[in-house]
Scaffold this active site. Sequence first.
Site, PDB file in Angstrom:
ATOM      1  N   THR A   1       0.859  -1.185   0.000  1.00 48.12           N
ATOM      2  CA  THR A   1       0.000   0.000   0.000  1.00 48.12           C
ATOM      3  C   THR A   1       0.894   1.233   0.000  1.00 48.12           C
ATOM      4  O   THR A   1       1.499   1.563   1.015  1.00 48.12           O
ATOM      5  CB  THR A   1      -0.928   0.012   1.218  1.00 48.12           C
ATOM      6  OG1 THR A   1      -1.705  -1.193   1.221  1.00 48.12           O
ATOM      7  CG2 THR A   1      -1.861   1.217   1.173  1.00 48.12           C
TER       8      THR A   1
ATOM      9  N   LYS B   1      -6.888   1.220  -3.712  1.00 45.10           N
ATOM     10  CA  LYS B   1      -6.537   0.668  -2.397  1.00 45.10           C
ATOM     11  C   LYS B   1      -6.678   1.720  -1.301  1.00 45.10           C
ATOM     12  O   LYS B   1      -7.223   1.442  -0.225  1.00 45.10           O
ATOM     13  CB  LYS B   1      -5.108   0.126  -2.444  1.00 45.10           C
ATOM     14  CG  LYS B   1      -4.525  -0.284  -1.099  1.00 45.10           C
ATOM     15  CD  LYS B   1      -5.283  -1.425  -0.452  1.00 45.10           C
ATOM     16  CE  LYS B   1      -4.528  -1.911   0.785  1.00 45.10           C
ATOM     17  NZ  LYS B   1      -5.310  -2.907   1.550  1.00 45.10           N
TER      18      LYS B   1
ATOM     19  N   LYS C   1      -0.158   5.414   8.362  1.00 36.04           N
ATOM     20  CA  LYS C   1       0.600   5.718   7.144  1.00 36.04           C
ATOM     21  C   LYS C   1      -0.324   5.758   5.939  1.00 36.04           C
ATOM     22  O   LYS C   1      -0.243   6.663   5.101  1.00 36.04           O
ATOM     23  CB  LYS C   1       1.694   4.671   6.963  1.00 36.04           C
ATOM     24  CG  LYS C   1       2.497   4.761   5.669  1.00 36.04           C
ATOM     25  CD  LYS C   1       1.948   3.875   4.557  1.00 36.04           C
ATOM     26  CE  LYS C   1       1.989   2.408   4.923  1.00 36.04           C
ATOM     27  NZ  LYS C   1       1.487   1.545   3.812  1.00 36.04           N
TER      28      LYS C   1
END
Length: 294
Positions: free
Chosen positions: A97, A173, A242
Amino acid sequence: MAEKIAFLGLGSMGAAMAANLLKAGFPLTVYNRTASKAEPLRQQGATVAATPAEAVREATVVFTMVTDDKALEELTIGSEGFLPALPQGAIHASCSTVAPDTNRRLAEAHQQHGSTLVASPVFGKPDVAQAGKLWVGSSGPTEARQRLEPLQAAFGQGTYAFGDDAGAASVAKLCGNFLLGTVIEGMAEALTLAEKAGLDRVAFYEMLTSTLFNNPIYKSYGKLIAERHYQPVGAPPAIIRKDMNLVVQEAYKQGVPMPFANIIRDQLTATVALNKQDVDWASFAERVAQGAGL
């Protein structure tokens, strides 16, 4: 052609995905910075490489699954990165990711090298990866995406294509993870209000997920929130913080106001600041409960 696969990055997700590739009969070479994490795969028949370059030297496809953008760039084009050793014509399936622009930059480096990057992020927790039931996003050149599909089927129950742009699947995503965060925040607020008003929060959760919100996401994350027990750990708070940073950055770049994304990121930041590590990222729901005095 018979693919020769390298898998780099053997955390809980990567190890499960790599194991399913082995089970499907694909020849596999693996690498992980902490070498001990590769031992279970060695016992299952994988070849363990000492460096990223060694891992990819004969590969036709290399999968990467690492923590963040910096780790991916170092692994690919850093001083000890694998790209110079990767055979021309090979495909890099980038499963981490990361920011869309990170995969775009790496795709340009691959093009100059004579190889191809396909963004291949996955949706699902480690137990879903172990069961081979991940959902896979895919973006990059059509021929490369099609070559990857039989391999993705080893660890996924479906692959969804988002076109030729190497950053597109990464956008998907990030949007997906943002939506998961809104589910957690929404369930936390609803269950907290219900409890403060005198309802049994677990019974209320069971009613919700048997009627209006009868789907796997509300059931799985809602159970953690209803019981206020945030284990087993699917992903720790720091990792998804994150991701929320990446969501906010992409929203700023695209000129899209996303106030919910900022709320979720702030909740995760508070959770990380409290040194909450051995809990699932859904534990940020506790910030709602604590704010209400529970």
